[in-house]
Design a protein around this motif. Sequence first.
Motif, short mmCIF file in Angstrom:
data_model
loop_
_atom_site.label_atom_id
_atom_site.label_comp_id
_atom_site.label_asym_id
_atom_site.label_seq_id
_atom_site.Cartn_x
_atom_site.Cartn_y
_atom_site.Cartn_z
N GLN A 45 -3.25 -42.72 24.47
CA GLN A 45 -3.39 -44.14 24.22
C GLN A 45 -3.34 -44.49 22.73
OE1 GLN A 45 -5.08 -42.58 26.55
NE2 GLN A 45 -4.36 -43.65 28.38
N ASN A 46 -3.83 -43.61 21.87
CA ASN A 46 -3.89 -43.93 20.44
C ASN A 46 -3.01 -43.03 19.58
OD1 ASN A 46 -5.29 -41.53 20.54
ND2 ASN A 46 -7.30 -42.45 20.16
N VAL A 47 -2.10 -42.27 20.18
CA VAL A 47 -1.20 -41.44 19.38
C VAL A 47 -0.21 -42.33 18.64
CG1 VAL A 47 0.42 -41.11 21.29
CG2 VAL A 47 0.33 -39.44 19.44
N GLN A 48 0.14 -41.94 17.42
CA GLN A 48 1.05 -42.70 16.58
C GLN A 48 2.33 -41.90 16.32
OE1 GLN A 48 0.46 -45.81 15.94
NE2 GLN A 48 -1.63 -45.74 16.80
N LEU A 49 3.29 -42.58 15.70
CA LEU A 49 4.59 -41.96 15.44
C LEU A 49 4.47 -40.73 14.56
CD1 LEU A 49 7.70 -41.95 15.55
CD2 LEU A 49 7.68 -43.55 13.64
N GLN A 74 12.41 -36.28 26.18
CA GLN A 74 11.27 -36.19 27.10
C GLN A 74 10.13 -37.09 26.64
OE1 GLN A 74 10.58 -31.98 26.99
NE2 GLN A 74 12.00 -31.54 28.66
N LEU A 75 9.86 -37.12 25.33
CA LEU A 75 8.78 -37.96 24.82
C LEU A 75 9.10 -39.44 24.97
CD1 LEU A 75 7.75 -36.02 21.58
CD2 LEU A 75 6.72 -35.91 23.84
N ARG A 76 10.34 -39.80 24.72
CA ARG A 76 10.72 -41.21 24.88
C ARG A 76 10.54 -41.68 26.31
NH1 ARG A 76 16.21 -42.83 21.60
NH2 ARG A 76 15.31 -42.88 19.50
N SER A 77 10.98 -40.89 27.26
CA SER A 77 10.86 -41.28 28.67
C SER A 77 9.40 -41.34 29.09
CB SER A 77 11.62 -40.27 29.55
OG SER A 77 12.99 -40.22 29.20
N GLU A 90 2.96 -50.42 23.31
CA GLU A 90 4.26 -50.14 22.71
C GLU A 90 4.54 -48.64 22.79
OE1 GLU A 90 4.37 -48.42 19.65
OE2 GLU A 90 2.19 -48.26 19.49
N ASN A 91 5.82 -48.30 22.60
CA ASN A 91 6.27 -46.91 22.70
C ASN A 91 6.48 -46.35 21.30
OD1 ASN A 91 7.45 -44.48 23.24
ND2 ASN A 91 9.28 -45.30 24.23
N PRO A 92 5.61 -45.48 20.81
CA PRO A 92 5.80 -44.93 19.46
C PRO A 92 6.96 -43.97 19.37
CG PRO A 92 3.96 -43.84 20.52
CD PRO A 92 4.41 -44.93 21.46
N ALA A 93 7.37 -43.38 20.49
CA ALA A 93 8.44 -42.39 20.46
C ALA A 93 9.82 -43.02 20.34
CB ALA A 93 8.39 -41.52 21.72
N HIS A 95 10.95 -44.64 17.99
CA HIS A 95 11.41 -44.51 16.60
C HIS A 95 11.80 -43.08 16.24
CE1 HIS A 95 10.25 -48.65 15.80
NE2 HIS A 95 9.04 -48.40 16.28
N LEU A 96 11.62 -42.14 17.16
CA LEU A 96 12.08 -40.77 16.91
C LEU A 96 13.60 -40.74 16.97
CD1 LEU A 96 9.54 -38.71 19.06
CD2 LEU A 96 9.59 -38.90 16.58
N ARG A 97 14.22 -40.26 15.93
CA ARG A 97 15.67 -40.27 15.83
C ARG A 97 16.24 -38.94 16.31
NH1 ARG A 97 17.58 -44.50 12.74
NH2 ARG A 97 16.02 -46.17 12.80
N TYR A 98 17.31 -39.06 17.10
CA TYR A 98 18.03 -37.85 17.51
C TYR A 98 18.81 -37.28 16.33
CZ TYR A 98 17.11 -39.20 22.35
OH TYR A 98 16.49 -39.53 23.53
#
Length: 437
Positions: A45-49, A74-77, A90-93, A95-98
């Motif tokens: 619930q509180n994990v950040q990018l 996997q993290l994005r989904s 919101e979805n912090p994942a 913003h993870l770039r491939y």
Amino acid sequence: MESIIEDYREYQTIIRGYTPKVVKATWRELKKLAQYLENLSINFQNVQLVHLENYCIERTESKSLGYRNVIISQLRSFFNYLVQQEFRLENPARHLRYTNLDLYQSLPEIASIEEIQDCLKELKRQIDSCLSRRQFDPIRKRNLALFALLYASGIRAGEAANLQIRDILWEEQVLIIREGKGRKERRVPVVNEILELLQIYLATRNDLEPNAPLFLTWRKEAMDNNLIGATFRKYHEMWEKSLRPHQLRHICASHLYQQGGNIVQIKDWLGHKRLTTTLHYTRIQNPEIEATLESHPINEMSCSSKPKLEIVNVSSQNKPLRRKYTMTPIAEPLTGKLAEQIQEFLRTAEGMKKYSKGTLKEFRFSLTRFAVGCPHCLEKGIEVLRAVDIIRWLSARRQAGISPCTIDKNLSHLRSFMAYVMLRQYHGPILRHLLLS
């Protein structure tokens, strides 16, 4: 977190209809993520990018970039699922770039036909040399049939592990791949020599039911993808080249292409959706290219010898005036909260392979110059940055004689750094306005 992972596993299986292999791999990865966050006293619930980026960097150290992209997917989904179920806002994942794999991919190591024949001869020799130890006879015949099948058909290791006896059409000389990648079913032709090796291996077994697995372990259990890879690693010492199961897929496609095979037919053979994927498998050195270059007309042309250069003394009065470049004087390494944030930005960008080494070097120069030119921010961090600080820094750069092109590049680097800061939620109230202006 355990209950959330189990709910997501059920969601993938029932609602999304993913294959058991994908569901199990995702479940394993989320278990490791939960353990990583538990050590940091953080939950889903509180994990950040910043936590997810650090996890990806540590998790994929000394691993392939393609493996990192799989983890990011996997993290994005998973976090999209948490947003849908209202566990998070919101979805912090997202913003993870491939990583662009085309920038880092190299040509696969292709063994020659003679080297493959030597490997097959070595496997046959082991079968003949173990006549006194009958307990190893089925395993060695299985390994020979498995190696020959992977090379001759170009199927994946997971597809070979899922094969059943009923998938071999002996009269038609066709192999049916029922559970291929993406749940696609296709038919692959098999030459008569491979069928003979399979028959020799099956003659050592007692259970020949149609639904029985084609390749079994020593304990009469079905082989999986990992066990096939471990079986190939045992032969690395006796082979001149390290041949992994998926490399045989590359070698099969390359040898077919070298022998004049149609690229479209090879695409259907390998089960690729796009032709560009097959072209990567066949990116090998073509002997015809060298012969074509030898017949190029430029080889018949002769260039005149270069004239000798005469050294002319030029007086200092006639030399053109050149602007002296200004360097940022730094007596010692920067210390302060802003310097720590810059180091974190550069470390994350390098770990996630977002920029090249040259770009990272330019980022370091620009942000260091900004930190030196803004001592107020250097001490207290980017949170206290105001628009007037940026204006004063840019004005000082112009007065120092820096070209407008360089100033624009410095400003672009600063904007990228500010965007990174905003995603980590330790920004000041004015940063969002500065970034969007």
